[in-house]
Enzyme design. Structure first.
Site, short mmCIF file in Angstrom:
data_model
loop_
_atom_site.label_atom_id
_atom_site.label_comp_id
_atom_site.label_asym_id
_atom_site.label_seq_id
_atom_site.Cartn_x
_atom_site.Cartn_y
_atom_site.Cartn_z
N ALA A 1 3.99 -3.69 -3.72
CA ALA A 1 3.63 -2.58 -3.01
C ALA A 1 5.36 -2.11 -3.37
O ALA A 1 5.80 -0.72 -3.19
CB ALA A 1 4.06 -2.95 -1.39
N LYS B 1 6.87 3.55 -1.78
CA LYS B 1 7.88 3.11 -2.12
C LYS B 1 9.04 3.44 -3.91
O LYS B 1 9.74 3.89 -3.87
CB LYS B 1 8.44 0.69 -1.86
CG LYS B 1 8.29 0.94 -0.62
CD LYS B 1 7.08 0.67 0.36
CE LYS B 1 6.84 0.27 1.45
NZ LYS B 1 5.82 0.12 2.21
N TRP C 1 3.03 -10.22 5.82
CA TRP C 1 2.71 -8.57 6.60
C TRP C 1 2.75 -8.82 7.48
O TRP C 1 0.61 -8.95 7.03
CB TRP C 1 2.75 -7.74 5.48
CG TRP C 1 2.91 -6.15 5.70
CD1 TRP C 1 4.17 -5.46 6.19
CD2 TRP C 1 1.94 -4.86 5.17
NE1 TRP C 1 4.00 -4.23 6.46
CE2 TRP C 1 2.58 -3.97 6.49
CE3 TRP C 1 0.37 -5.34 4.68
CZ2 TRP C 1 1.80 -2.75 6.40
CZ3 TRP C 1 0.52 -4.60 4.94
CH2 TRP C 1 0.22 -2.16 5.92
C1 LMR Z 1 7.13 -2.08 6.50
O1 LMR Z 1 6.78 -3.73 6.03
O2 LMR Z 1 8.36 -2.23 7.05
C2 LMR Z 1 6.53 -0.93 5.69
O3 LMR Z 1 5.26 -1.62 4.84
C3 LMR Z 1 5.64 -0.29 6.03
C4 LMR Z 1 5.13 -0.82 7.15
O4 LMR Z 1 3.85 0.29 7.31
O5 LMR Z 1 4.91 -1.33 7.76
#
Ligand code: LMR
Length: 394
Positions: free
Chosen positions: A210, A243, A127
């Site tokens: 998450a 989520k 991420w």
């Molecule tokens: C995502 O990866 O789309 C979600 O976790 C929202 C975000 O804050 O990036």
């Protein structure tokens, strides 16, 4: 002073949200930010949340501060939901945080306090906000291989080869389930191998969970994490309620620190409360209170679990439909990985040019690394996406 500030790099996921909004085309499909949408394109407030909100409105008599670490009913409810009794309660310290991102941020600050020289190891890819926060905090990070671009599965050999360089005192960030952005996940044997390795070298896992309940189910999604915490002396866990409870904007998360022994828990707990105080004082309460009400009430909990399971099965159905449609159009099984991946995301392996072609020609918005949010689809848009993928030459 203020005129000396520089423009900051924009988060690519949030930028995509803006670009999608600005696109005037009617036939556009948003597969960007990780937000669940039902087949009508709506991100619903879950039934149990609505019920809890009504009850709360009727019964809440004060908005005075809670504890610095949040309401214990919330942190303990989340401890049980995530850990399922995998370690003794007396070893678990926990604090409420503003969302899962808040938990990640606090975890990193705690690591920095405790071992400023630690290297934080991240999956490649991960991420984007993980490396961004680590860089912002001035911490050291390294990547381990994770995703095999050809098979679109976990490159476990590469992962273990890279993790061989982890040192005692380092931290390895793992996704508890539903890997973001790839959708490819460790199986339980692989979790066991990673756990044995970290335990042997004396490194600490930081597990970001998450999407519990979005992959194989609430319990199955926590299985690897539970195996890990049973195998290592200490661990950090950042859990999000955004989520699985659908309360994105309420900013509800929890950071758990599993201490090596019961004597060490109080210092971990005290540090979590201290970090909350330094950063924002008391954590937000509204979402956390709703979650604790749901987890403490059998009927509400059953209703929440049933709706979460519907959400999970809807996403799984879309995965299967898309994989079948792509098999039909391509005459091959090379997109079978879409049905194997779990969670909201799949990285489909398109080049940035192919991603741009899908956006320009078909109004399909996915992140530039070809991460798509499965929940942005419905039965009608699946064939549109499949056609776009084939036309773009993926
Ligand atoms: C995502 O990866 O789309 C979600 O976790 C929202 C975000 O804050 O990036």
């Amino acid at each position: 002073m203020l005129e000396d500030l520089q423009e900051q790099p924009k988060d690519k996921i949030l930028m995509l949200m803006e670009e999608y909004k600005a696109d005037p085309r009617e036939q556009k499909v948003d597969l960007g930010v990780g937000v669940y949408r039902n087949p009508e394109g709506v991100t619903p407030v879950m039934r149990a949340i609505k019920t809890a909100e009504r009850q709360l409105w009727e019964t809440e008599t004060t908005k005075a501060y809670t504890g610095l670490a949040g309401d214990p009913a919330f942190t303990m409810g989340m401890r049980d939901l995530v850990l399922g009794g995998a370690v003794e309660d007396a070893r678990v310290a926990a604090a409420a945080t503003p969302g899962g991102t808040g938990a990640i941020r606090q975890a990193l600050e705690l690591i920095k306090m405790s071992n400023p020289g630690a290297t934080v190891w991240l999956s490649n890819p991960t991420w984007p906000n993980h490396p961004s926060i680590i860089k912002y905090l001035g911490m050291t990070m390294r990547e381990y291989r994770y995703f095999d671009e050809d098979s679109r599965a976990v490159d476990f050999g590469g992962m273990m080869a890279d993790l061989a360089e982890v040192k005692a005192g380092d931290v390895v960030l793992l996704h508890g389930c539903c890997h973001n952005p790839t959708g490819a996940n460790l199986n339980i044997e692989e979790w066991r191998t990673v756990a044995g390795h970290l335990s042997k070298i004396g490194a600490t896992p930081l597990i970001d969970i998450a999407y519990q309940g979005f992959g194989d189910g609430l319990e199955a999604d926590a299985e690897g994490l539970r195996l890990m915490v049973r195998s290592v002396p200490e661990a950090l866990i950042a859990a999000s309620c955004s989520k699985n409870f659908g309360i994105y904007r309420e900013r509800t998360g929890v950071l758990m620190g599993i201490a090596p022994n019961t004597g060490a828990t109080a210092a971990v707990q005290g540090t979590l409360a201290f970090l909350n105080r330094q950063n924002y004082s008391f954590p937000p309460d509204h979402g956390a209170r709703l979650v604790s009400m749901i987890l403490a009430d059998d009927a509400l909990k059953a209703d929440w679990m049933a709706e979460l399971e519907d959400v999970r099965l809807t996403m799984l159905g879309l995965r299967e439909q898309l994989a079948a449609e792509l098999q039909r159009l391509s005459g091959s099984d090379r997109f079978g990985f879409i049905a194997q991946h779990r969670g909201m995301f799949s990285r489909i392996g398109a080049t940035p040019d192919q991603v741009a072609t899908m956006r320009n020609d078909h109004g399909i918005y996915m992140v530039g690394d070809s991460r798509m949010n499965i929940a942005g689809l419905n039965q009608t848009t699946v064939p549109v996406l499949a056609r776009a993928i084939i036309d773009a030459g993926v």
